[in-house]
Design an enzyme around this catalytic site. Structure first.
Site, PDB file in Angstrom:
ATOM      1  CB  SER A  75      -1.021  -0.094   1.325  1.00 20.90           C
ATOM      2  OG  SER A  75      -1.935   1.126   1.105  1.00 20.90           O
ATOM      3  CG  HIS A 184      -6.036  -0.424  -1.172  1.00 21.53           C
ATOM      4  ND1 HIS A 184      -5.238  -0.171  -2.118  1.00 21.53           N
ATOM      5  CD2 HIS A 184      -5.441  -0.363   0.226  1.00 21.53           C
ATOM      6  CE1 HIS A 184      -4.204   0.356  -1.412  1.00 21.53           C
ATOM      7  NE2 HIS A 184      -4.186   0.019  -0.087  1.00 21.53           N
TER       8      HIS A 184
END
Length: 304
Positions: A75, A184
């Site tokens: 991430s 996400h």
């Protein structure tokens, strides 16, 4: 987060001092002293993770010559991987991370949602649970972390429904996560779209070291591809398990996690107990990593 490096490694201390100046507040004090509630706000968490990972890298570089086979970051950690690969400078990367955090926070306020960890269920069954829950709203897989650990993300009702369906399908546990948004997931598309022009303007360089990209789980060195990849990453799935399996299949046997904590090391140990792994988060673990690297042929670095 990073206090030991700040006290003992000049290069790491310089990064924290630079971050304080760029951000306009004392990120270093927040990392070292808290309060934790403030640090957990995504607008602070993301810069904190980036700076701490970069500081850990500089601490490692101060002790041993680092020539990794590849780099990867989970991430926001992918930005630290870019710093490690030489595609972007520290300050430019920090400004992108700060803007990413702001845009994701704004998207979370505009389109509220949540996340949950699904434990003990395979990816296909988890995906089916998400698909079958979409009559309750938006929900999709955010992170393919490791075998038996997948994170889903989306609108709260849909995440709850998908969790129930996952339990019915055999999941051992469903753990709601304490997050401020549906990261996400498709609810973050507006954040990615808004970030894209700034990613393009950053003009990423060719990578000196291959980067394993979150959204493709493949190597890339092409500077022109990184802005689209990082745009897609905001609302796309982090394919971490595939990324690690790619490295393992290529013979990587030593992994150095740089940053705060040992989360990535723990994920990797779930499916490969033979790999040598150390999480560099203080001076003691730095020494351990230096010893590991001194006798390793193939190494990969992992950003928090």
């Amino acid at each position: 987060m990073g206090a030991d490096f700040y006290a003992n490694v000049e290069a790491a201390r310089n990064l924290f001092d630079t971050a304080d100046s760029v951000l306009g507040y004392s990120l270093s004090r927040l990392c070292f002293e808290g309060p934790e509630e403030e640090l957990k706000q995504t607008t602070h968490t993301q810069p904190a993770l980036y700076v701490t990972s970069c500081a850990a890298l500089e601490a490692l570089r101060s002790r041993v010559e680092v020539e990794p086979y590849a780099v990867a970051g989970h991430s926001v950690g992918e930005y630290a991987a870019h710093y490690a690969a030489g595609t972007i400078g520290f300050e430019a990367g920090l400004k992108l991370v700060q803007r990413r955090a702001e845009l994701m926070h704004e998207a979370a306020q505009s389109k509220p949602g949540t996340m949950a960890a699904i434990l003990g269920l395979d990816a296909d069954a988890t995906k089916r649970a998400c698909e079958d829950a979409r009559d309750s709203g938006v929900v999709s897989i955010a992170n393919y972390n490791s075998p038996g650990q997948i994170v889903i993300s989306g609108e709260s009702a849909a995440v709850e429904k998908a969790g129930e369906l996952a339990k019915e399908a055999g999941a051992k546990r469903v753990i709601p996560l304490s997050v401020s948004g549906a990261f996400h997931s498709p609810l973050m598309v507006m954040a990615g779209d808004a970030l894209y022009p700034e990613l393009r303007a950053a003009q990423f360089k060719q990578a000196q070291i291959p980067i394993v990209v979150n959204v493709t789980a493949e190597y890339s060195t092409s500077g022109v591809d990184f802005a689209p990849f990082l745009t897609m990453q905001v609302s796309g799935s982090v394919r971490w398990e595939e990324s690690m399996r790619l490295l393992l299949s290529d013979g990587v046997d030593t992994f150095i996690e740089l940053g705060a904590g040992e989360v990535l090391a723990g994920l990797l140990r779930r499916f490969d107990r033979e790999a040598r792994i150390v999480s560099v988060q203080d001076m003691a673990s730095l020494e351990e990593a230096s010893l590991l690297l001194s006798d390793s042929d193939h190494a990969a670095q992992m950003g928090a």
